[in-house]
Design an enzyme around this catalytic site. Structure first.
Site, PDB file in Angstrom:
ATOM      1  N   GLU A   1      14.447 -62.467  13.267  1.00 50.69           N
ATOM      2  CA  GLU A   1      15.595 -62.710  14.764  1.00 50.69           C
ATOM      3  C   GLU A   1      16.845 -63.181  14.484  1.00 50.69           C
ATOM      4  O   GLU A   1      16.666 -64.015  13.726  1.00 50.69           O
ATOM      5  CB  GLU A   1      15.552 -63.369  15.974  1.00 50.69           C
TER       6      GLU A   1
ATOM      7  N   GLU B   1      21.448 -54.001  25.704  1.00 46.60           N
ATOM      8  CA  GLU B   1      20.026 -53.989  27.049  1.00 46.60           C
ATOM      9  C   GLU B   1      20.836 -54.151  28.214  1.00 46.60           C
ATOM     10  O   GLU B   1      21.328 -56.021  28.834  1.00 46.60           O
ATOM     11  CB  GLU B   1      19.329 -54.829  26.482  1.00 46.60           C
TER      12      GLU B   1
ATOM     13  N   LYS C   1      18.719 -56.977  31.071  1.00 50.14           N
ATOM     14  CA  LYS C   1      17.881 -58.948  30.064  1.00 50.14           C
ATOM     15  C   LYS C   1      18.831 -59.247  31.275  1.00 50.14           C
ATOM     16  O   LYS C   1      20.352 -59.073  31.086  1.00 50.14           O
ATOM     17  CB  LYS C   1      18.734 -58.752  28.550  1.00 50.14           C
TER      18      LYS C   1
ATOM     19  N   GLU D   1      23.531 -62.086  26.642  1.00 50.53           N
ATOM     20  CA  GLU D   1      22.484 -61.621  26.513  1.00 50.53           C
ATOM     21  C   GLU D   1      22.425 -60.116  26.019  1.00 50.53           C
ATOM     22  O   GLU D   1      21.501 -59.398  25.593  1.00 50.53           O
ATOM     23  CB  GLU D   1      21.153 -61.960  27.924  1.00 50.53           C
TER      24      GLU D   1
END
Length: 472
Positions: A274, A328, A331, A337
């Site tokens: 990541e 997303e 989250k 985030e």
């Protein structure tokens, strides 16, 4: 879904240089260039179906993806796609996996063998940032990894499917300067050495999540933004080994290499599972902007695909999984985030960066046009530059002003009463200006970017009756 939020744990890391996770490159490392994959997280309620995601990845030239579970619908969607997949065993299963090989036998049968080889599973991440898991699952990690590997061996899958576990940088006692990298003493004998020995014996890679963004955001008064974004800068000389670092990413990775070498495991390869940069954040999240995200990820891709290694290991290319495919919306935590995605759930790009060697070298493949539909014809190799409609209006206006001003684009047709004034929208006008600039620059690589406000398409844009030029 996620056993432990990737960036939540990084926010918990006590070090000045926030955590890194380590992922394996489950395929053999290229001697010429690294590879680019992407993390497909699903902590959202507005994402496209897995089958649509597969098609999106194909249009972008991405053939490696990392998941955070073994969802049946997702794994089935990737069958016969030609895309290699990394799956995960969540932390909550580590205790059972460590104590009972019959459990891992059943897990492998239900979650791996059932889908392989139609779905090209290449690796299993056993646990996620286990050392910072508040449920204290550290002691189960290596036994669980060994049992999963043993279960794969029983089905003759151990050579094709490798086993590793993401490691947080908080496992390091020291990370700066990079040459001082060392693991925490209390972890070395119980888990670090046994894990590295397992990885060596099974020909696997250490998994690493590297986030220069967190280090920069926490130390913006000390760390140059250019240094964090792979842009031109004076560099930093490591006081321990004399090596010069031109970017923070390399320094973080070399801190882990140094820690491994100190334990005599410097031969174990590393793959970055990541890394990314958020396109939006809270007021205290310094640097969380789309232009910075585009610079970081775009420059990283170019660096990885060039095949260059780090100062400590200049001949060792890296395989990297970008975080993440989508923004997303479910989250938790700070705004950042929810804003790491390269794409909105609509499949429109948040910003445009090259993802393949062809794109880096200026050969653009079909991409997602403003309508959200994928181009399927090439128009004899012609390309156009259009505005990213998902970009903030303020930034889009700034980019438009630059194109029409200093950039030298021909913006006469989008003036009031002119042929391309209608439709009178910011996206339409910016697209015309960006394309004018792009064509004037002979469609050279990097001239359709505008800090992420534009991207290349292979179908002629349609805004009302306006015709976009193809060259000057």
């Amino acid at each position: 879904m996620l056993c432990f939020s990737q960036r939540q744990s990084s926010m918990m890391a006590p070090l000045a240089f926030p955590f890194l996770l380590l992922l394996l490159s489950f395929s053999a490392s290229s001697s010429e260039a690294g590879s680019i994959g992407i993390n497909y997280g699903r902590v959202a309620n507005d994402l496209p179906t897995p089958s649509k995601v597969v098609e999106l990845l194909k249009t972008q030239g991405l053939n490696r993806v990392k998941l955070y579970d073994t969802d049946a619908t997702v794994l089935s969607a990737f069958a016969n796609s030609g895309i290699k997949v990394v799956v995960a065993m969540p932390n909550e299963l580590l205790s059972k996996a460590a104590s009972d090989e019959s459990f891992t036998d059943a897990w492998v049968q239900a979650n791996i063998s059932k889908y392989y080889p139609a779905t090209q599973i290449e690796g299993i991440a056993v646990g996620n940032e286990v050392f910072v898991d508040p449920n204290n699952t550290t002691k189960f990690l290596v036994p669980a990894m060994k049992n999963v590997h043993a279960s794969l061996s029983k089905q003759n899958l151990d050579a094709a499917i490798k086993v590793s576990s993401p490691l947080a940088l908080s496992a390091l006692q020291s990370s700066f300067p990079a040459s001082s990298g060392s693991f925490k003493s209390e972890l070395v004998e119980p888990v670090i050495k046994p894990m590295l020995e397992f990885l060596r014996q099974t020909d696997s890679h250490l998994m690493l999540n590297a986030y220069p963004f967190f280090a920069y955001a926490a130390n913006a008064d000390k760390i140059s933004l250019d240094y964090a974004l792979f842009r031109d800068n004076p560099g930093v000389v490591d006081s321990g080994n004399g090596l010069k670092y031109s970017n923070l990413f390399d320094a973080q990775i070399d801190a882990v290499f140094a820690a491994m070498s100190a334990l005599q495991y410097g031969d174990v390869p590393v793959t970055v599972s990541e890394t990314g940069w958020p396109s939006a954040g809270d007021s205290n999240e310094v640097g969380a902007k789309p232009e910075n995200a585009a610079s970081y990820n775009g420059n990283l891709v170019k660096r990885v695909l060039s095949g260059s290694g780090t100062p400590l290991k200049p001949n060792a290319s890296l395989d990297v999984f970008l975080f993440a495919l989508f923004n997303e919306n479910l989250k938790t935590g700070p705004t950042s985030e929810r804003n790491y995605g390269l794409f909105y759930p609509s499949e429109k790009k948040v910003y445009d960066i090259p993802l393949t060697a062809e794109q880096v070298n200026g050969v653009q493949k079909s991409q997602v046009p403003p309508s959200g539909r994928v181009s399927t014809t090439s128009n004899r190799g012609q390309t156009w530059c259009v505005a990213n409609g998902g970009y903030s209006p303020e930034k889009l206006k700034d980019a438009l002003d630059y194109a029409c001003g200093e950039g030298g684009a021909d913006c006469t047709p989008i003036q009031p009463g002119a042929t391309c004034y209608n439709p009178n929208t910011l996206e339409a006008h910016a697209s015309y200006a960006f394309n004018s600039y792009y064509q004037k620059k002979a469609r050279a690589a990097g001239t359709c970017d505008f800090a992420g406000a534009a991207y290349v398409v292979t179908q002629p844009p349609k805004y009302g009756n306006c015709e976009f030029p193809t060259g000057y």
